[in-house]
Design a protein around this motif. Structure first.
Motif, short mmCIF file in Angstrom:
data_model
loop_
_atom_site.label_atom_id
_atom_site.label_comp_id
_atom_site.label_asym_id
_atom_site.label_seq_id
_atom_site.Cartn_x
_atom_site.Cartn_y
_atom_site.Cartn_z
N TRP B 55 0.84 -1.21 0.00
CA TRP B 55 0.00 0.00 0.00
C TRP B 55 0.87 1.25 0.00
O TRP B 55 0.57 2.22 -0.69
CB TRP B 55 -0.91 0.03 1.22
N TRP B 105 -17.66 -1.78 1.82
CA TRP B 105 -16.45 -2.25 1.14
C TRP B 105 -16.77 -2.86 -0.20
O TRP B 105 -17.73 -3.58 -0.36
CB TRP B 105 -15.74 -3.31 1.99
N HIS B 107 -15.08 -5.53 -2.68
CA HIS B 107 -14.01 -6.53 -2.75
C HIS B 107 -13.69 -6.79 -4.20
O HIS B 107 -14.51 -7.30 -4.95
CB HIS B 107 -14.43 -7.81 -2.04
N VAL B 111 -8.29 -7.46 -2.92
CA VAL B 111 -8.19 -6.09 -2.41
C VAL B 111 -9.57 -5.60 -1.99
O VAL B 111 -10.55 -5.82 -2.69
CB VAL B 111 -7.61 -5.16 -3.49
N ILE B 113 -11.69 -2.19 -1.01
CA ILE B 113 -11.65 -0.73 -1.13
C ILE B 113 -12.87 -0.15 -0.42
O ILE B 113 -13.98 -0.66 -0.55
CB ILE B 113 -11.66 -0.31 -2.62
N GLN B 114 -12.63 0.93 0.33
CA GLN B 114 -13.71 1.56 1.07
C GLN B 114 -13.95 2.95 0.47
O GLN B 114 -13.21 3.88 0.76
CB GLN B 114 -13.30 1.68 2.54
N PRO B 115 -14.96 3.10 -0.37
CA PRO B 115 -15.17 4.38 -1.07
C PRO B 115 -15.34 5.56 -0.11
O PRO B 115 -14.98 6.68 -0.45
CB PRO B 115 -16.45 4.15 -1.87
N GLU B 117 -13.67 6.43 2.35
CA GLU B 117 -12.40 7.11 2.63
C GLU B 117 -12.11 8.17 1.56
O GLU B 117 -11.59 9.23 1.84
CB GLU B 117 -11.25 6.10 2.67
N PHE B 118 -12.48 7.84 0.30
CA PHE B 118 -12.20 8.77 -0.80
C PHE B 118 -13.25 9.88 -0.87
O PHE B 118 -13.03 10.92 -1.47
CB PHE B 118 -12.13 8.00 -2.12
N GLY B 396 -5.38 0.07 3.33
CA GLY B 396 -5.02 0.65 2.04
C GLY B 396 -5.86 1.84 1.65
O GLY B 396 -5.34 2.87 1.20
N SER B 397 -7.18 1.73 1.87
CA SER B 397 -8.05 2.81 1.41
C SER B 397 -7.72 4.13 2.10
O SER B 397 -7.57 5.17 1.46
CB SER B 397 -9.51 2.45 1.69
N TRP B 400 -4.25 5.44 0.95
CA TRP B 400 -4.35 6.02 -0.39
C TRP B 400 -5.09 7.35 -0.35
O TRP B 400 -4.66 8.34 -0.93
CB TRP B 400 -5.11 5.06 -1.32
#
Lengths: 607, 420
Positions: B55, B105, B107, B111, B113-115, B117-118, B396-397, B400
């Motif tokens: 990451w 999340w 998947h 990996v 990803i948790q949107p 966070e963005f 990671g999310s 990033w």
């Protein structure tokens, strides 16, 4: 509209307020941290009372009983001193090493190797500490954080017999651990014998407990009320098919002799006694003395570790005539009316096989009764040279298939470890040696009398006796009768293996073997009250005195025991192996031996 | 013409340095917290620390890519990015997987990803653009409508994912709105006072507070008896505050769900429910508290190692820092965060573009909120809300998202002299 100058002044004030607020929060955090990390000592005490210890509850291995419920193998508790390197603190090392009787260097090395394995997982520091050490250590353990005592169990054998059959238990090696993740370093695993074959039944299921210990190394209860604990499940008991009394008696009879006894119950294939002599005390291969004793046994010239009953491959000698006559009758090489006279030798094409003097002429029954080599060679040659066979290869292959169907030349895949198949000469084998056209019946005539390219194990010979006792079939010989409960039969060995020979021919052979004892080569071992059928064998041994061999079953009509006995370098089968066999049968059927002079002669003998 | 590739020329070196310090500290402490005895290598990709390394490397790569993007891209695409992320937030409600009761999340292979966070980043871009577009320069409560609308969309969607912690983070935009003049200072003061009273209400019986307030007000009223209008104002305020105190108490007792109530109760009385709701907090404080002045040393922590502390690598990463590096380590980490945040404020203040300034303050605000709640909860000053420590926690999310956030701002800052 705001005036730009004033606006920037306001902005600056707001900026400063934000910075002030952020820094204030940071300072509050630091003040709080100062308090809990430096001022307040309660947390350090909490932490030291928070030391987790993962205790493995080793399941007791299942016990092993004999067929009558006599205890053969049980467990004895002992203690290992364990260490978790990450929890070891300053301590009085001198007192500690004096207590254990180790040097300071050993102390440092062991701690180091434990640390290399894992800082936070327990390693064995000292194996099997003595009861005295344990008593003293238990009181002082609070001084040595990171150390604790782990109860374990070891195998114990009340009678020093049947060591090969039980096998032994040892620590799981890297290969075991890689193969099955259940095992962890320090776990025990069956390495041979019953212990190995029934490992998954015997081992049970180990459990784990997580306990909390305080700074003084004291158990202060389970972690989270035992939410993550698992209970140990004790292993399942086994009922061996062995008859302890018969086994003890067999080992006694074989004292000072090399050889083996295999006794089978024909109706089930259950092994009643399995003696390999010289044997050893199974208690020798237990615990921390094991590797040392193992080396000692391994270097013994009498090879006590070698399980002769399953691994020794002897030419069976005259005992094998039983099998050969069966094939002759089945294929038509001889019949019940075939009669030949024996001049005291068999001679053909420059080959001479000697025989002894005995009543004339001989047929299939008397041929076996007097163990006539001439009749054996004639019938073998007749069979192999039958016109229905198009080639030697086909003839010998047919012969060999019959032999294999009686359990020779292959392993039984029973529950005993280190079984060997022996060997039976095949057409391919002779082709390789003599070329496809380079051999004929006479070349392999020694097979007729159980010599030559033929190796059989004592267990295979006992199985031959059992097959004749059953008149044509056998159950795979095995040593565990029941699992868990005496009446819960071992499901592995309930299939009947039927030979390629008709039952009627077996009846003839059973009769011939009975006559052998009544008035033939085995009459010396005849018992007045038990009808026995048997066959003697004298195995020619190029390296020394002949081996004495005998197979038998009894009673003839309702066989309860089939047996093979081999005494190495003892001479004729009738002289030693047959008497031992008859004593074993007497012991098993009557539960006591009345022929004391007969017994004493055997006990006194040494080869 | 400037050369095409001096992307790094005007980049703020201090921030870059602090960024690397924090991700390095994070990685080392994730390793120590999660170390698996069978996989001791810090680069073992089957373990969280090995993954964190991946990451980190990818985050730095993304940071470099952001430097190569023309700065005009960010204001120009602010709404498109915002819209895209909002679509993802809706999508996750239908196609997402549930982790710890939050359906937030995606998947994709191995990996996750948790949107959400963005969404913080996207909201910052959109907010900066909205305020930048407000040419009138008027800063009244009426102008607050659009910014609040922008903020409320992701908050609503994230609430629907049942991820209350992340949704609460958006409250941090209050700081931006305060700095930009949308919210007057007295509201902030009032808010702080309200929080203070709230805590006081929970600590002390509400009737004692109401009684004391009434008493003090009556005494002041006695001295102000010559000015009836002031007395009326005073009594009105007193009545208002008393009502607030009563409502807070009622809300706490009757409206909050039992588990939420418990999270607050354990803060106030640390002996409450040590094996249940108070467990995390109690264990977390033991871990940090047992660190002492200099800590137990790298990999030597006993509390975090034996999984007494839950979520050691993610939300409770500060426990490992506190236990293994002690008070000294805590000072260093908190010092780094304070320096980074103050530095970012100074950078934001030097922007000539409103867009860049608002964006910079958004970054600081979000980071501060995470800092406040994450560290605060581990030391028992804030209720337990599961949000990560920026750049330090495993995940990671979040890594990033914060990297993209930070590097976008550094990119804007490096071009602050260009007119936007």
């Amino acid at each position: 509209m705001q005036n730009p100058h004033q606006s920037s002044e306001i902005s600056s004030r707001r900026k400063n307020f934000i910075i002030f607020f952020i820094v204030l929060v940071g300072l509050i955090f630091l003040a709080r941290l100062f308090y809990i990390q430096i001022v307040d000592h309660r947390y350090k005490i909490f932490a030291s009372s928070n030391i987790q210890r993962i205790i493995t509850d080793y399941a007791a291995r299942g016990l092993i009983y004999d067929r009558n419920g006599e205890l053969l193998v049980f467990n004895e508790p002992y203690y290992d001193l364990m260490v978790i390197p990450g929890q070891v603190r300053q301590m009085d090392t001198l007192e500690f090493i004096t207590l254990l009787g180790i040097t300071h260097e050993q102390f440092v090395n062991r701690l180091q190797s434990a640390r290399v394995y894992s800082r936070f997982r327990a390693s064995v520091f000292e194996r099997q500490i003595s009861k005295n050490t344990y008593a003293v250590l238990q009181e002082k353990l609070f001084k040595y954080p990171g150390f604790y005592v782990q109860p374990r169990t070891l195998r114990k054998y009340p009678h020093p017999v049947a060591a090969h059959t039980f096998g032994y238990v040892g620590e799981a090696g890297p290969a075991d651990i890689a193969r099955e993740p259940y095992y962890r370093p320090g776990d025990y695993i069956g390495i041979s014998g019953i212990e190995r074959h029934y490992e998954e039944v015997l081992r049970g299921q180990k459990g784990t407990r997580i306990i909390l210990v305080d700074a003084l190394n004291r158990d202060i209860g389970s972690f989270q009320d035992g939410r993550y604990d698992t209970l140990a499940v004790a292993g399942t008991d086994l009922y061996a098919s062995l008859d302890l009394e018969l086994q003890l008696y067999g080992e006694k009879l074989m004292q000072n002799k090399r050889g083996s006894i295999v006794a089978i119950e024909p109706s089930t294939g259950e092994i009643l006694a399995l003696v390999s002599s010289p044997g050893y005390d199974p208690n020798l291969l237990v615990g921390r003395v094991r590797s040392q004793n193992y080396r000692m046994l391994q270097s013994d010239t009498l090879k006590p570790l070698f399980n002769r009953a399953l691994m020794a491959s002897y030419p069976p000698g005259s005992v094998f005539k039983v099998a050969n006559f069966l094939i002759g009758l089945q294929e038509g090489g001889i019949n019940l009316h075939s009669r030949y006279s024996c001049p005291g030798f068999y001679r053909s094409g420059g080959i001479t096989v000697r025989c002894r003097s005995h009543p004339q002429p001989v047929n299939v029954v008397t041929g076996l009764q007097y163990s006539c080599n001439t009749f054996s060679c004639i019938q073998f040659r007749n069979t192999i040279e039958l016109p229905k066979f198009e080639s030697m290869q086909q003839a010998l292959t047919t012969w060999r298939d019959h032999i294999v169907s009686m359990g020779f030349g292959v392993t039984f895949n029973s529950d005993l470890s280190h079984e060997l198949p022996g060997q039976i000469g095949s057409a391919d084998y002779y082709d390789r040696i003599y070329g496809p056209r380079g051999w004929r019946a006479l070349t392999v005539i020694s097979l007729a009398i159980g010599q030559g390219e033929i190796g059989t194990t004592p267990m295979q010979l006992a199985n031959l006796a059992a097959t004749v006792a059953n008149r044509g079939y056998y159950y795979t010989p095995h040593v565990v009768k029941a699992i868990g409960q005496p009446d819960n039969l071992n499901p592995e060995f309930l299939t009947r293996n039927v030979t390629t020979i008709d039952s009627a021919h077996f009846e003839v052979m059973a009769q011939a073997m009975f006559e052998t004892i009544e008035s033939g080569t085995g009459r010396f071992s005849r018992m007045p009250d038990i009808s026995m059928a048997g066959k003697t064998g004298t195995v020619q041994n190029p390296h020394g005195e002949n081996h004495s061999a005998f197979i038998a079953f009894a009673p003839v009509d309702q066989p309860r025991i089939a047996i093979s006995v081999i005494v190495e370098n003892a001479g004729g089968g009738a002289t030693w192996a047959a008497p031992i066999t008859s004593l074993m049968i007497e012991k098993y059927i009557n539960r006591e031996v009345k022929r004391t002079w007969f017994e004493q002669r055997i006990l006194d003998a040494a080869f | 013409m400037r050369p095409q590739f001096n992307f790094f020329k005007n980049v703020d070196k201090i921030t870059i340095f602090l960024f690397f310090c924090l991700i390095l500290i994070g990685w080392i402490n994730v390793y120590s917290a999660e170390i698996n005895e069978n996989h001791r290598s810090i680069f073992d990709f089957s373990q969280s620390y090995g993954k964190q390394f991946v990451w980190i490397v990818t985050a730095i790569f993304i940071g470099i890519v952001i430097f190569t993007i023309d700065m005009k891209f960010f204001p120009a695409f602010a709404f498109i990015i915002f819209g895209g992320i909002m679509v993802l937030l809706v999508g996750v409600l239908f196609f997402g997987t549930t982790v710890n009761a939050s359906k937030s999340w995606f998947h994709i292979g191995p990996v996750a990803i948790q949107p959400a966070e963005f969404a913080k980043y996207a909201t910052a871009l959109a907010l900066a653009r909205i305020i930048y577009d407000n040419k009138s320069k008027s800063r009244t409560l009426k102008d607050l409508f659009k910014p609040l609308l922008i903020i409320s969309i992701p908050v609503l969607l994230i609430f629907l994912q049942n991820d209350t912690g992340t949704a609460l983070v958006f409250a941090a935009f209050v700081i931006v709105l305060y700095r930009e003049g949308f919210i007057p200072g007295w509201i902030i003061i009032l808010g702080i006072f309200a929080v203070f009273l709230f805590v006081l209400t929970l600590l002390i019986n509400e009737f004692i507070i109401i009684g004391a307030l009434t008493g003090v007000s009556l005494i002041i009223a006695f001295f102000l008896r010559k000015k009836p209008s002031s007395v009326r104002q005073l009594l009105a305020i007193m009545l208002l505050i008393n009502t607030y105190v009563y409502v807070v108490d009622y809300a706490y007792e009757e409206i909050l769900q039992p588990h939420q109530k418990m999270r607050i109760a354990v803060l106030i009385d640390e002996t409450v429910d040590r094996r249940g709701a108070g467990y995390n907090l109690h264990q977390s404080k033991i871990a940090i508290g047992s660190g002492g002045l200099t800590g137990k040393g790298f990999l030597q922590g006993t509390q975090t190692k034996f999984s007494f502390v839950p979520e050691q690598g993610t939300d409770f990463i500060f426990c490992t820092v506190g236990e293994e590096w002690g008070f000294v380590g805590s000072i260093v980490l908190i010092g780094l965060f304070l320096t980074l945040m103050v530095r970012l404020i100074l950078l934001a203040e030097r922007q000539r573009s409103v867009f860049s300034r608002v964006f910079g303050y958004s970054l600081v605000s979000i980071m501060f909120f995470h800092f406040l709640v994450n560290i605060g909860m581990t030391i028992g000053l804030v209720p337990v809300i599961g949000i990560p420590l920026p750049l330090v926690s495993y995940g990671g999310s979040a890594l990033w998202a914060f990297t993209i956030f930070l590097f976008t701002f550094l990119k804007l800052d490096s071009r602050r002299l260009d007119l936007l």
